[in-house]
Design an enzyme around this catalytic site. Sequence first.
Site, PDB file in Angstrom:
ATOM      1  N   SER A   1      68.984  32.258 -38.203  1.00  0.00           N
ATOM      2  CA  SER A   1      70.415  32.124 -38.521  1.00  0.00           C
ATOM      3  C   SER A   1      70.701  31.728 -39.958  1.00  0.00           C
ATOM      4  CB  SER A   1      71.052  31.104 -37.585  1.00  0.00           C
ATOM      5  OG  SER A   1      71.225  31.695 -36.328  1.00  0.00           O
TER       6      SER A   1
ATOM      7  N   ARG B   1      66.235  24.813 -40.837  1.00  0.00           N
ATOM      8  CA  ARG B   1      66.782  26.170 -40.728  1.00  0.00           C
ATOM      9  C   ARG B   1      68.310  26.223 -40.766  1.00  0.00           C
ATOM     10  NH1 ARG B   1      63.838  25.297 -35.854  1.00  0.00           N
ATOM     11  NH2 ARG B   1      65.131  24.744 -34.065  1.00  0.00           N
TER      12      ARG B   1
ATOM     13  N   MET C   1      71.546  39.168 -27.990  1.00  0.00           N
ATOM     14  CA  MET C   1      72.273  38.551 -29.104  1.00  0.00           C
ATOM     15  C   MET C   1      72.346  37.043 -28.912  1.00  0.00           C
ATOM     16  SD  MET C   1      76.243  39.193 -30.232  1.00  0.00           S
ATOM     17  CE  MET C   1      77.013  38.293 -28.882  1.00  0.00           C
TER      18      MET C   1
ATOM     19  N   ASP D   1      73.164  33.538 -31.919  1.00  0.00           N
ATOM     20  CA  ASP D   1      74.163  32.955 -32.834  1.00  0.00           C
ATOM     21  C   ASP D   1      74.949  33.958 -33.695  1.00  0.00           C
ATOM     22  OD1 ASP D   1      72.277  31.109 -32.044  1.00  0.00           O
ATOM     23  OD2 ASP D   1      71.790  30.430 -34.053  1.00  0.00           O
TER      24      ASP D   1
END
Length: 430
Positions: free
Chosen positions: A78, A141, A16, A18
């Site tokens: 993200s 992004r 895992m 963000d």
Amino acid sequence: MTYRPHFHFAPPFGWMNDPNGLCQFDGTYHLFYQYHPFGVEWDDMHWGHATSSDLIHWEHKPIALRPGKTYDRDGVFSGSALIVDDVLHLYYTGNVWLDEKREALKQVQCLATSTDGVTFTKHSANPLISNEPKGGNAHVRDPKVWTANGRHYMVLGTRDATDGKVVLYDSDDAIHWTERGVVAGETGEHGWIWECPDLFHLDGQDVLLISPQGMEPNGDRYHNLHQCGYFVGELDVETPVYTHGAFTELDYGHDFYAAQTFLDDQGRRILIAWNAMWKRDWPEQAEGWTNQMTLPRELSLQDGRLVMTPIEEVKTLRQTCEILQDPTFEGDALELTFEAVGDFTLHCYGNTATFSKRGDEFELNRNGDIRRIRANGRTFRIFFDASSIEIFVNDGEYVFSSRVYPAQQARHSISGDVKNLTLYRLATAT
Ligand code: FRU
């Protein structure tokens, strides 16, 4: 012994990073996260998903987003959530590698929606944004979206050859986006890319939160590989110009990155960060999982600085309360509170980490790797959770968040001039 946390969110298995898409939808809190379910290392990103009624007890849900379309073939990166007309919108970055070495890339901004908060459909208009921004480059992004005065806004993190920056977009319908321009960056001092921007209104100011990569250490500051910090200022969406003050680190520990915030239905601005840092060892990988989130924190602005206080619900974890007479105590799910009269040293997890005060200097020493601040620290609230420590000084005026991997049983002690030492044993919530 396990490194698995009792009350911090961690993935059920796999890797895992963000926190993504934080929101409250139909009264339920949602946490999504950058997830690789097929291994304990970062790889093709998915969005993991969990829900909660109190941000403390989390229920794991099916994976929300998987890579696979031509525009997000190599990763759903993200992003954030927006609720429009009772539909949960997840904005994310589609990542495609253009070479075998995974260096050249194409990044586009995409949308997936859900009416039930569990099943998500990628939008037919994807990718919503596929051009590189003016003044940015292919690295673009981590869309953070919000609505103000009937208009939708998005910020993206990007870079040019030398500097990180943030670009603003706006939209009438949350589908078609217009590039408005670079609103922050080009300072020459804050690294070569700004990841995970978040721009929000708090206590009369506009706060821009960023995760810059490539900042050089400066005295006691910026000793993590990458930073997470903020500016306080004012955003004029018409011009568009963001006028702001100096960059400030948000957390002073070893493991804090890619923080994201959201507004809940009580009007609280709540932050969760990745309680980790890139490119280090992760001993928990031997247990089949990697990384945890920080505790959720409520934000406020006090004297121009962001203050992070554990959300009130954290107190519901308290099982027993003990006024400590003996300065030695054991346990791996604890909250310790005290006040400083003079100097002190707290030995955490044996001697794996120490936190000490010498005059106005505070030092968190993890196996010789030191983080230091100068502050007027009076009250302390410290959470121990199997393999982490979170230290809130003066109710969150200064916070240290670090993962700590104890060699043996969790035994701690404190020496020095402190009063009102109180120990709470905390419940397991995960
Ligand atoms: C931040 C980050 C983001 C990116 C994601 C990929 O940690 O590098 O910029 O979207 O991780 O997993």
